[in-house]
Structures are given as structure tokens and as C-alpha cells.
Design an enzyme around this catalytic site. Structure first.
Site, PDB file in Angstrom:
ATOM      1  N   CYS A  80      11.249   6.767  15.484  1.00  0.00           N
ATOM      2  CA  CYS A  80      12.047   5.887  16.334  1.00  0.00           C
ATOM      3  C   CYS A  80      12.344   4.600  15.566  1.00  0.00           C
ATOM      4  O   CYS A  80      11.502   4.105  14.816  1.00  0.00           O
ATOM      5  CB  CYS A  80      11.291   5.573  17.622  1.00  0.00           C
ATOM      6  SG  CYS A  80      12.259   4.641  18.819  1.00  0.00           S
ATOM      7  N   HIS A 184      19.344   1.938  19.120  1.00  0.00           N
ATOM      8  CA  HIS A 184      17.900   2.160  19.067  1.00  0.00           C
ATOM      9  C   HIS A 184      17.604   3.559  19.595  1.00  0.00           C
ATOM     10  O   HIS A 184      17.904   3.864  20.741  1.00  0.00           O
ATOM     11  CB  HIS A 184      17.200   1.104  19.935  1.00  0.00           C
ATOM     12  CG  HIS A 184      15.729   1.324  20.141  1.00  0.00           C
ATOM     13  ND1 HIS A 184      15.055   0.858  21.258  1.00  0.00           N
ATOM     14  CD2 HIS A 184      14.791   1.949  19.385  1.00  0.00           C
ATOM     15  CE1 HIS A 184      13.781   1.185  21.179  1.00  0.00           C
ATOM     16  NE2 HIS A 184      13.599   1.850  20.046  1.00  0.00           N
ATOM     17  N   GLY A 305      15.357  -7.460  21.330  1.00  0.00           N
ATOM     18  CA  GLY A 305      14.705  -7.897  22.559  1.00  0.00           C
ATOM     19  C   GLY A 305      14.905  -6.851  23.627  1.00  0.00           C
ATOM     20  O   GLY A 305      15.033  -5.657  23.336  1.00  0.00           O
ATOM     21  N   HIS A 328       8.405  -4.857  15.938  1.00  0.00           N
ATOM     22  CA  HIS A 328       9.570  -3.985  16.126  1.00  0.00           C
ATOM     23  C   HIS A 328      10.429  -4.410  17.299  1.00  0.00           C
ATOM     24  O   HIS A 328      11.466  -3.808  17.564  1.00  0.00           O
ATOM     25  CB  HIS A 328       9.124  -2.534  16.319  1.00  0.00           C
ATOM     26  CG  HIS A 328       8.722  -2.162  17.721  1.00  0.00           C
ATOM     27  ND1 HIS A 328       7.821  -2.893  18.460  1.00  0.00           N
ATOM     28  CD2 HIS A 328       9.089  -1.109  18.507  1.00  0.00           C
ATOM     29  CE1 HIS A 328       7.656  -2.302  19.641  1.00  0.00           C
ATOM     30  NE2 HIS A 328       8.410  -1.234  19.701  1.00  0.00           N
ATOM     31  N   LYS A 398      22.711   2.087  28.258  1.00  0.00           N
ATOM     32  CA  LYS A 398      21.363   2.628  28.442  1.00  0.00           C
ATOM     33  C   LYS A 398      21.441   4.077  28.913  1.00  0.00           C
ATOM     34  O   LYS A 398      22.412   4.485  29.555  1.00  0.00           O
ATOM     35  CB  LYS A 398      20.599   1.814  29.485  1.00  0.00           C
ATOM     36  CG  LYS A 398      20.442   0.342  29.142  1.00  0.00           C
ATOM     37  CD  LYS A 398      19.454   0.121  28.021  1.00  0.00           C
ATOM     38  CE  LYS A 398      18.021   0.371  28.500  1.00  0.00           C
ATOM     39  NZ  LYS A 398      17.035  -0.037  27.464  1.00  0.00           N
TER      40      LYS A 398
END
EC number: 6.5.1.8
Length: 399
Positions: A80, A184, A305, A328, A398
Site C-alpha cells: 500500500c 492512495h 492527511g 505515512h 473515495k
């Protein structure tokens, strides 16, 4: 700027240095770190400022072992990490309403439980991605974890997909008004399957039967079990990095439809759950980073963040006291369950005001208030990284 870190963790056996104040770290996480430090193979433990309790091993920990590796010190989302690319587009070029851009990204990149219909479309058009994709999946049948045969099609379909949880795709801007794309994600379900099978195997080995926490079970150097785990882990790390490359290529394609004259700049693609062989104190070690990035001298990294609070592009300072590592992200200060009980959809809307993103019950657990202050986390590691750019979130996708 200087700080008073690191701080030694009291009660630890192997040297455990923290870039966080003990009174700000949950007791359960401190106990978990002490358990890790007591493993006979551990050379040292380093704790990042975004530290919090994890499964088996603490999130925000860097564990250096001699002749051993613990799969839980990597976690189940092998590889990840983050990827970002700088664009030539300025915030002044963006429309007032980014809704159409968000919808286009969500349509192009599978999110949540969705996957591609077979191989991601961009792979078929991009020769470099196709070569990397074919090479990666050419090694699928050589994976050594059991019962993975029926995961092949799913692994292909998920390569180039976001997933859920804290994974995201963002459009951001730096202090100069330059737009960056960022995402991410990790190794999706195949990484989880590989990790869980090897963790199960490790727990059954005789040398792990007396551990204070069986989730910390290790493989030992020179054994078939450790060779098998590292073989599969390195494959999963490559999968995660390629997954991010495919998604970014897809997002860049969408972005270019809105801004045809865009020119692409610096790219950063870095793991924060992974294994590397490194040397410290003159000792060859197996270093696992679980929620930590490599911060070797002049190495670029990304520290995000929560949704809506932005991210940092950083450059490593090569501080060997931290095993050349940094945080991270901001790190959670409350669990997902507690966040859902504490915050409402209205709270989410207020805390993400000005950001084009979902504002519904399905992402309340990702609300900025559930995370630590990103600025405080950055301030705690001024001896580990220097800030290259502060990125402000404009749009967030998301799962």
C-alpha cells in the site's frame, strides 16, 4: 526548526525510538510496541508520529530484524502506498464546480468493491503498462501461498482499481497554485490473500508458539517458509506499485480530456507497507515498514492527511536514527467505529467544506476529525524529512 525527538520507549527490550510523545500514544499501542521489541530477532524498532494500534504490529512502526521477518509487521495490504504527479495546470484554470471532473474519474476508475471488466482499458493502450502487466502476471502461477488459483481473474480485474477505506484519488494544488494529481491504494484483495495465508502458516511454526502475541509470528532466514513469503511479498509489492501506475494513467487520461494542453511533471510512487533489506549499525537487516515511508537522503515521499485536509510532498534527510524512515500520513486518533458514533453527516459536510467529494454516511469514518493533525505530524519529524510542497485538497474520490 528542531525538536526533542526521538524519545526512547520505556519498558522496551530492543532499542525503540519514538517520534511521538508517549502521553499522546494509546497504551495499547505502546504495549504492542513493547511486545514487538521483545522478539528475540528484533534489532530495533522505530516509531513514527502517526503511530496507532494495529493488527499484530503497530501502524507507524519500522521494525528491523536480524535473520527473520514478521508478516504482521507489514500488514495485509502489502505494498500500500501513494502516487502523485505534478501538472502544468493552475488552480485559476479550474472551473468553479469540479463535480463533472469527479464524476468522470469515478466513472473511469473502479472504486469500492468494483473492478475492471478484465484488464484495465488503459493497459491495452499503453505499451509500457502492458509490458509491466504481462511480466507481473506471468509470475502469478509461481506464487507459493496455497489456494490462489481461483484469484487470478479477480487479481487481473482489480489491478487498476482503488478499493475502499482510507484509499483515495485527489486533485490538489500547492502553494504556488499548481495542480497535482494524487492517489492512495495497495495490492487489493490479492495482497490480503497472500498475507493472510502466510500469517496463518507462520503461527503454526514451533518457534512462534511461545510468543506474547501469536500475530507477531515470524519466518526465519534459511527456511523454505521465509523464502516463500518473501517471494510472494515482492510480487505483491510490484502489483501494488503497478496498480497505482494504472490508476494514475487512467486519471491522467480523464484530466487531459478537461485540460487538453496539460503537461505532466514530477511523479512520485512510494510504498508505505513493505519489506526491504537494509544495513544499519553495520548489520544486514530485514526492515519492515507498516505505515511508514522510506526517507533516504534526497528521496521523495508523500505524506497525506485525511479527506479534505491535504498532503505533503517531502524529501528524505537520510536520518539513520529512524532507519531512514518517516510517517505515512496523519494517522488515526479514533477507530472507524468510534468515528461513526462521534460524527454525523453534517459534521462531515462542515469539515470538508470547499472540497468536491462524497458527503454521505458511507464515508463518515474517514472524516478529518478522526485523524491526527497533519501539521503536528510533520512538525514532529523535521529531522527526518524536509517539506517540498504543501498540497491542498480540491477534489477527493473515495471508495
Amino acid at each position: 526548526m528542531t525538536n526533542d525527538f526521538p524519545i526512547a520507549l520505556a519498558g522496551a527490550k530492543a532499542e525503540t525510538l519514538m517520534w511521538a510523545r508517549p502521553n499522546e500514544v494509546e497504551h495499547a499501542a505502546q504495549d504492542q510496541l513493547r511486545n514487538i521489541s521483545k522478539l528475540p530477532w528484533v534489532h530495533g524498532v522505530r516509531v513514527m508520529p502517526d503511530v496507532h494500534l494495529g493488527k499484530g504490529a503497530t501502524v507507524g512502526s519500522v521494525v528491523a530484524m536480524k535473520d527473520a521477518v514478521s508478516p504482521s509487521a507489514v500488514g495485509v495490504d502489502i505494498g500500500c502506498g501513494m502516487m502523485a504527479v505534478k501538472t502544468s495546470v493552475m488552480t485559476s484554470d479550474l472551473p468553479d464546480d469540479l463535480g463533472a471532473l469527479r464524476s468522470a474519474i469515478e466513472e473511469a476508475v473502479p472504486v469500492g468493491f468494483q473492478a475492471n471488466d478484465g484488464q484495465a482499458r488503459v493497459v491495452r493502450r499503453d505499451l509500457k503498462l502492458k509490458v509491466a502487466f504481462d511480466k507481473l502476471f506471468g509470475g502469478f502461477e509461481e506464487l507459493r501461498a496455497p489456494r490462489l488459483e481461483d484469484r487470478h481473474k479477480r487479481a487481473i480485474a482489480q489491478c487498476g482499481s482503488l478499493g475502499g477505506g482510507n484509499h483515495f484519488i485527489e486533485v490538489t494544488s500547492d502553494d504556488d497554485g499548481i495542480v497535482w494529481l494524487m492517489l492512495h491504494s495497495g495490492s487489493r484483495n490479492i495482497g490480503k490473500e497472500i498475507a493472510e495465508r502466510h500469517i496463518y502458516a507462520a503461527k503454526g511454526l514451533d518457534h512462534n508458539l511461545g510468543l506474547p502475541d501469536r500475530d507477531l509470528a515470524v519466518f526465519l532466514a534459511g527456511t523454505a517458509e521465509m523464502d516463500a513469503y518473501l517471494h510472494d511479498l515482492y510480487w505483491a509489492q510490484d502489483y501494488a506499485k503497478l496498480n497505482r501506475r494504472i490508476m494514475m494513467a487512467t486519471v491522467k487520461g480523464v484530466f487531459a480530456r478537461f485540460f487538453p494542453s496539460v503537461v505532466w511533471g514530477r511523479e512520485v510512487n512510494a510504498h508505505h507497507n513493505y519489506v526491504a533489506r537494509e544495513t544499519y549499525d553495520g548489520v544486514d537487516l530485514v526492515v519492515t515498514r507498516k505505515g511508514a515511508i522510506s526517507a533516504k537522503s534526497d528521496e521523495f515521499g508523500l505524506i497525506p492527511g485525511s479527506m479534505g485536509t491535504g498532503s505533503y510532498v517531502v524529501r528524505g534527510l537520510g536520518n539513520e536514527a529512524s532507519y531512514c524512515s518517516a510517517s505515512h500520513g496523519a494517522g488515526r486518533k479514533m477507530s472507524r467505529t468510534k468515528a461513526k458514533k462521534t460524527f454525523s453527516v453534517d459534521d462531515l459536510a462542515r469539515q470538508t467544506e470547499g472540497v468536491e467529494c462524497r458527503k454521505d454516511a458511507g464515508v463518515v469514518d474517514e472524516i478529518p476529525g478522526a485523524y491526527k493533525s497533519l501539521e503536528s505530524v510533520i512538525e514532529a519529524q523535521t529531522d527526518l524529512v524536509s517539506v517540498e510542497a504543501r498540497l491542498r485538497t480540491l477534489l477527493c474520490v473515495k471508495g
